[in-house]
Design a protein around this motif. Structure first.
Motif, PDB file in Angstrom:
ATOM      1  N   LEU A  91      -0.464   6.143   2.030  1.00 26.77           N
ATOM      2  CA  LEU A  91       0.902   6.036   2.789  1.00 26.77           C
ATOM      3  C   LEU A  91       0.408   6.154   4.218  1.00 26.77           C
ATOM      4  N   ALA A  92      -0.587   6.825   4.738  1.00 29.79           N
ATOM      5  CA  ALA A  92      -1.128   6.942   6.007  1.00 29.79           C
ATOM      6  C   ALA A  92      -1.530   5.623   6.521  1.00 29.79           C
ATOM      7  N   ILE A  93      -2.163   5.130   5.856  1.00 27.67           N
ATOM      8  CA  ILE A  93      -2.797   3.724   5.846  1.00 27.67           C
ATOM      9  C   ILE A  93      -1.982   2.574   6.112  1.00 27.67           C
ATOM     10  N   GLY A  94      -1.058   2.517   5.052  1.00 27.23           N
ATOM     11  CA  GLY A  94       0.299   1.585   5.599  1.00 27.23           C
ATOM     12  C   GLY A  94       0.982   1.989   6.676  1.00 27.23           C
ATOM     13  N   LEU A  95       1.171   2.967   7.386  1.00 27.26           N
ATOM     14  CA  LEU A  95       1.858   3.538   8.287  1.00 27.26           C
ATOM     15  C   LEU A  95       0.850   2.961   9.633  1.00 27.26           C
ATOM     16  N   ASN A  96      -0.340   3.094   9.606  1.00 25.68           N
ATOM     17  CA  ASN A  96      -1.075   2.848  10.648  1.00 25.68           C
ATOM     18  C   ASN A  96      -1.247   1.269  10.711  1.00 25.68           C
TER      19      ASN A  96
ATOM     20  N   ARG B  92      -5.813   9.320  12.153  1.00 25.86           N
ATOM     21  CA  ARG B  92      -7.261   9.162  11.946  1.00 25.86           C
ATOM     22  C   ARG B  92      -7.543   9.365  10.395  1.00 25.86           C
ATOM     23  N   VAL B  93      -7.374   8.203   9.723  1.00 24.38           N
ATOM     24  CA  VAL B  93      -7.279   8.381   8.227  1.00 24.38           C
ATOM     25  C   VAL B  93      -8.630   8.492   7.610  1.00 24.38           C
TER      26      VAL B  93
ATOM     27  N   ILE C 277       0.747  -1.181   0.011  1.00 23.43           N
ATOM     28  CA  ILE C 277      -0.053   0.182   0.009  1.00 23.43           C
ATOM     29  C   ILE C 277       1.040   1.275   0.079  1.00 23.43           C
ATOM     30  N   MET C 278       1.849   1.487   0.916  1.00 22.22           N
ATOM     31  CA  MET C 278       2.926   2.493   0.831  1.00 22.22           C
ATOM     32  C   MET C 278       3.395   2.610  -0.490  1.00 22.22           C
ATOM     33  N   THR C 279       4.066   1.548  -1.010  1.00 24.29           N
ATOM     34  CA  THR C 279       4.581   1.646  -2.480  1.00 24.29           C
ATOM     35  C   THR C 279       3.564   2.370  -3.352  1.00 24.29           C
TER      36      THR C 279
ATOM     37  N   GLY D 207       1.124   4.146  -2.729  1.00 27.63           N
ATOM     38  CA  GLY D 207       0.978   5.701  -2.233  1.00 27.63           C
ATOM     39  C   GLY D 207       2.072   6.520  -2.895  1.00 27.63           C
ATOM     40  N   ILE D 208       3.359   6.104  -2.694  1.00 31.45           N
ATOM     41  CA  ILE D 208       4.374   6.707  -3.357  1.00 31.45           C
ATOM     42  C   ILE D 208       4.547   6.998  -4.750  1.00 31.45           C
ATOM     43  N   GLN D 209       4.113   5.853  -5.465  1.00 28.75           N
ATOM     44  CA  GLN D 209       3.895   6.078  -7.054  1.00 28.75           C
ATOM     45  C   GLN D 209       2.993   7.079  -7.298  1.00 28.75           C
ATOM     46  N   MET D 210       1.870   7.198  -6.613  1.00 31.57           N
ATOM     47  CA  MET D 210       0.781   8.259  -6.907  1.00 31.57           C
ATOM     48  C   MET D 210       1.096   9.555  -6.470  1.00 31.57           C
ATOM     49  N   VAL D 211       2.063   9.710  -5.361  1.00 27.64           N
ATOM     50  CA  VAL D 211       2.389  11.196  -4.732  1.00 27.64           C
ATOM     51  C   VAL D 211       3.487  11.687  -5.808  1.00 27.64           C
ATOM     52  N   VAL D 212       4.265  10.887  -6.559  1.00 23.22           N
ATOM     53  CA  VAL D 212       5.374  11.386  -7.225  1.00 23.22           C
ATOM     54  C   VAL D 212       4.887  12.005  -8.620  1.00 23.22           C
TER      55      VAL D 212
END
Length: 233
Positions: A199-204, A212-213, A42-44, A46-51
């Motif tokens: 990214l927030a979901i993955g960190l949680n 609080r996502v 999920i974090m990976t 998220g990073i792809q979407m943010v860049v």
């Protein structure tokens, strides 16, 4: 096809649930490892979407404004209350694990940012990547939940499909009403904002944070509004 992600998600829940009826016991270490791998994926994503963001300032402002809105209206708290209310009401009318599994499964699979982000992404730009990732996650979650709740979890694949399809249809209608040059920018900003939420979901999930996502969800719609306003004025 923009609905393929929603179809895949519904099928993943059903198939995972059917397997869960067979696997009555899954060791805790395996459950934990699966959860952590899902968080990393999920974090990976998220990073792809943010860049892809062309204007990180708009992304930042969208998140700040959206989170403030979410915190003021206590969106995550309201979602949790709604879930408890549904469980209470259905629990009164229908006894047994089937209703508990249906309600619990439905809430797990649709009340969350990934369903909204994925539906918007599919409807606005025809990308099912987020929903495919969610499908893989839900497949394993369904296996684990069905070992506890039974058949009701499998049935919850139907409302999950309908919910995500509704978001996709709504997003595709919005896409028809907005000029293409604005839509392209809007898609990038929605993806970037949604990526931060992923990214927030993955960190949680990794227990690194306790954000609080649910209160971040308005940021997605704030991003759409900000892009539209900037281009109009």
């Amino acid at each position: 096809m923009m609905f393929m992600g929603a179809v895949a998600n519904g099928l993943a829940i059903v198939i995972g649930g059917l397997l869960g009826l067979i696997f009555t016991f899954i060791p805790e270490p395996i459950k934990d490892s699966i959860m952590k791998i899902q968080a990393l994926v999920i974090m990976t994503l998220g990073i792809q979407m943010v860049v892809q963001a062309e204007d990180i300032i708009v992304t930042l402002l969208s998140l700040i404004i959206g989170v403030v809105i979410g915190e003021v209206i206590r969106l995550e708290e309201q979602l949790n209350r709604f879930g408890h209310w549904m469980e209470f009401k259905l629990g009164d009318k229908h006894a047994g694990n089937l209703s508990q599994g249906f309600v619990s499964g439905t809430l797990v699979f649709i009340v969350g940012a990934m369903a909204i982000v994925g539906g918007l992404d599919a409807g606005l730009r025809g990308s099912n990547e987020v929903l495919y990732t969610k499908s893989i996650m839900d497949f394993f979650i369904a296996i684990v939940m069905t070992t506890t709740y039974g058949l009701g979890v499998i049935i919850s694949g139907v409302p999950a499909f309908l919910y995500e399809s509704g978001i996709i249809v709504s997003a595709s209608q919005i896409a028809r009403l907005i000029p293409e040059y604005i839509l392209d920018q809007m898609i990038l900003q929605v993806s970037a904002t949604g990526g931060v939420i992923l990214l927030a979901i993955g960190l949680n999930m990794l227990n690194v944070t306790k954000m609080r996502v649910g209160n971040m969800i308005p940021a997605i719609f704030t991003a759409m509004a900000m892009v539209y306003i900037i281009n109009i004025f």
